[in-house]
Scaffold this motif. Structure first.
Motif, PDB file in Angstrom:
ATOM      1  N   ASP A 171       0.872  -1.174   0.000  1.00  0.00           N
ATOM      2  CA  ASP A 171       0.000   0.000   0.000  1.00  0.00           C
ATOM      3  C   ASP A 171       0.910   1.225   0.000  1.00  0.00           C
ATOM      4  O   ASP A 171       1.467   1.602   1.034  1.00  0.00           O
ATOM      5  CB  ASP A 171      -0.914  -0.003   1.234  1.00  0.00           C
ATOM      6  N   CYS A 173       0.407   4.490  -0.466  1.00  0.00           N
ATOM      7  CA  CYS A 173      -0.005   5.669   0.297  1.00  0.00           C
ATOM      8  C   CYS A 173       0.242   5.454   1.787  1.00  0.00           C
ATOM      9  O   CYS A 173       0.725   6.357   2.478  1.00  0.00           O
ATOM     10  CB  CYS A 173      -1.474   5.983   0.039  1.00  0.00           C
ATOM     11  N   LEU A 198       0.887  10.896  -3.172  1.00  0.00           N
ATOM     12  CA  LEU A 198      -0.307  11.213  -2.386  1.00  0.00           C
ATOM     13  C   LEU A 198      -1.167  12.252  -3.102  1.00  0.00           C
ATOM     14  O   LEU A 198      -2.398  12.146  -3.119  1.00  0.00           O
ATOM     15  CB  LEU A 198       0.089  11.718  -1.001  1.00  0.00           C
ATOM     16  N   GLU A 201      -3.115  10.561  -5.828  1.00  0.00           N
ATOM     17  CA  GLU A 201      -4.207   9.747  -5.287  1.00  0.00           C
ATOM     18  C   GLU A 201      -5.358  10.625  -4.810  1.00  0.00           C
ATOM     19  O   GLU A 201      -6.536  10.300  -5.021  1.00  0.00           O
ATOM     20  CB  GLU A 201      -3.689   8.876  -4.138  1.00  0.00           C
ATOM     21  N   PHE A 204      -7.298  11.690  -7.748  1.00  0.00           N
ATOM     22  CA  PHE A 204      -8.134  10.588  -8.219  1.00  0.00           C
ATOM     23  C   PHE A 204      -9.408  10.470  -7.377  1.00  0.00           C
ATOM     24  O   PHE A 204     -10.509  10.278  -7.894  1.00  0.00           O
ATOM     25  CB  PHE A 204      -7.343   9.282  -8.181  1.00  0.00           C
ATOM     26  N   ARG A 205      -9.252  10.634  -6.067  1.00  0.00           N
ATOM     27  CA  ARG A 205     -10.397  10.485  -5.173  1.00  0.00           C
ATOM     28  C   ARG A 205     -11.386  11.642  -5.295  1.00  0.00           C
ATOM     29  O   ARG A 205     -12.550  11.478  -4.920  1.00  0.00           O
ATOM     30  CB  ARG A 205      -9.913  10.327  -3.726  1.00  0.00           C
ATOM     31  N   GLN A 210      -7.567   9.008 -12.812  1.00  0.00           N
ATOM     32  CA  GLN A 210      -6.147   8.900 -12.511  1.00  0.00           C
ATOM     33  C   GLN A 210      -5.410  10.062 -13.171  1.00  0.00           C
ATOM     34  O   GLN A 210      -5.877  10.639 -14.163  1.00  0.00           O
ATOM     35  CB  GLN A 210      -5.587   7.569 -13.003  1.00  0.00           C
ATOM     36  N   VAL A 237      -1.611   1.890 -11.536  1.00  0.00           N
ATOM     37  CA  VAL A 237      -1.637   3.275 -11.072  1.00  0.00           C
ATOM     38  C   VAL A 237      -0.446   4.022 -11.672  1.00  0.00           C
ATOM     39  O   VAL A 237       0.691   3.534 -11.620  1.00  0.00           O
ATOM     40  CB  VAL A 237      -1.593   3.343  -9.538  1.00  0.00           C
TER      41      VAL A 237
END
Length: 361
Positions: A171, A173, A198, A201, A204-205, A210, A237
């Motif tokens: 993971d 992040c 980070l 990401e 993306f959120r 992406q 990713v």
């Protein structure tokens, strides 16, 4: 064009790729000051320069390509004869492209508060939000001042390199966020490719895209950049800190966009206030350099005049210089991946000895 000893031709060809071409003299640059650049780097083979491009007043005025050994994110390519059609690693100039994409994502909503805590975006890692770590914000990510322990000073071939450890983490992040604090957030700059991971990401959120897809749609396409190669991790990713490969002319377009404060023609692609903030000193960086939001900021002294510039800087000698006072953009690509002590030299030589000297002759 591939140069040969004694070949000082530098006039670019019109490839109908969005660049208007011109000559140095027509754009107020002293062509005689640029004469000899090709011979310089042909003689200085140790510099392993692959490409030098310059744009002034929005026109491509200088373009030289060379032959040299290269690699693609660590994969050897052997000896490559470069030309306008070949992609080149940007390495950490990728971070500066991510910052441009962030400006677009911010305008779309959800990222307007740079002082918002980072853990707001990572509720699954709330167990790590202890002590001063809770105070790490988006701004700290952008200016690399999180205070988290991080070491990219050792070679990227060294398993102790923090970015390599992040690359292999289950993971990524969480790997970044679980690093211990070595100082309070916002107090000092520490080079940290994990901050860029980070940022990507978080984008993306908030956007559902992406960073490579967002860049292609909202940044590259409006500039006529039709080909890009953004390397990914094994889970698909995009590698936000260093994975982008572009044609040199297309990288120059991104520099021109920054010079024009986010505008291309009649279209505002990146908000002008974000370009201003991104290229304004936010914190002291390495040595004599300041750091903005994923952009380096420096200065040169030419003919007793101080000239300030912004730059994307990548491993191996990759450089994208934006010089507002001279209406100038410069790209330098090189293959000095195994010569860290030399990496600054080709870009500095091109910028100071040739490009700025020609504009200020």
């Amino acid at each position: 064009m591939t140069t040969k000893p004694g070949d000082n031709s530098c006039r670019p060809r019109d490839l109908e790729d969005g660049w208007l071409v011109s000559t140095p003299d027509a754009q107020g640059m002293a062509a005689k000051s640029l004469k000899g650049l090709a011979d310089h780097f042909n003689r200085w083979s140790e510099a392993n320069v692959h490409a030098v491009l310059m744009a002034r007043n929005g026109k491509l005025v200088f373009e030289q390509y060379f032959t040299g050994r290269d690699e693609a994110w660590g994969k050897p390519l052997g000896k490559v004869t470069y030309d306008a059609g070949k992609h080149h690693d940007l390495r950490s100039i990728t971070k500066s492209v991510v910052a441009l994409a962030f400006g677009i994502a911010r305008e779309r909503g959800g990222l307007d508060d740079l002082d918002r805590p980072v853990f707001d975006f990572f509720p699954e890692h709330a167990d790590l939000a202890t002590g001063e770590k809770k105070e790490i914000t988006l701004r700290h990510l952008l200016e690399m001042s999180t205070g988290l322990e991080w070491n990219e000073d050792v070679p990227y071939s060294d398993p102790a390199n923090s970015e390599i450890c992040m690359t292999h983490a289950q993971d990524r992040c969480r790997y970044v966020l679980e690093q211990p604090l070595v100082r309070s957030p916002g107090k000092a700059w520490i080079y940290n490719g994990g901050t860029t991971a980070l940022i990507a990401e978080i984008m993306f959120r908030t956007t559902g895209l992406q960073v490579d897809a967002l860049a292609r749609e909202a940044l590259f396409a409006p500039l006529g950049i039709t080909e890009s190669d953004w390397l990914t991790y094994d889970n698909g990713v995009p590698i936000a800190a260093s994975g982008l490969r572009l044609k040199p002319r297309d990288l120059l377009k991104l520099g021109q966009l920054v010079l024009d404060r986010g505008k291309a023609g009649d279209r505002q692609i990146v908000p002008s206030d974000w370009i201003d903030a991104m290229t304004t000193p936010q914190i002291n960086g390495m040595m004599q350099f300041f750091y903005g939001y994923q952009w380096w900021l420096g200065r040169s002294l030419i003919n007793r005049q101080e000239v300030t510039w912004s730059a994307g800087v990548g491993w191996g000698g990759q450089r994208l210089f934006v010089v507002p006072s001279q209406n100038l953009v410069v790209v330098v690509h090189a293959g000095l991946y195994d010569k860290p002590d030399m990496q600054m030299m080709p870009g500095e030589v091109v910028l100071r000895r040739y490009a700025l000297t020609a504009t200020m002759a």
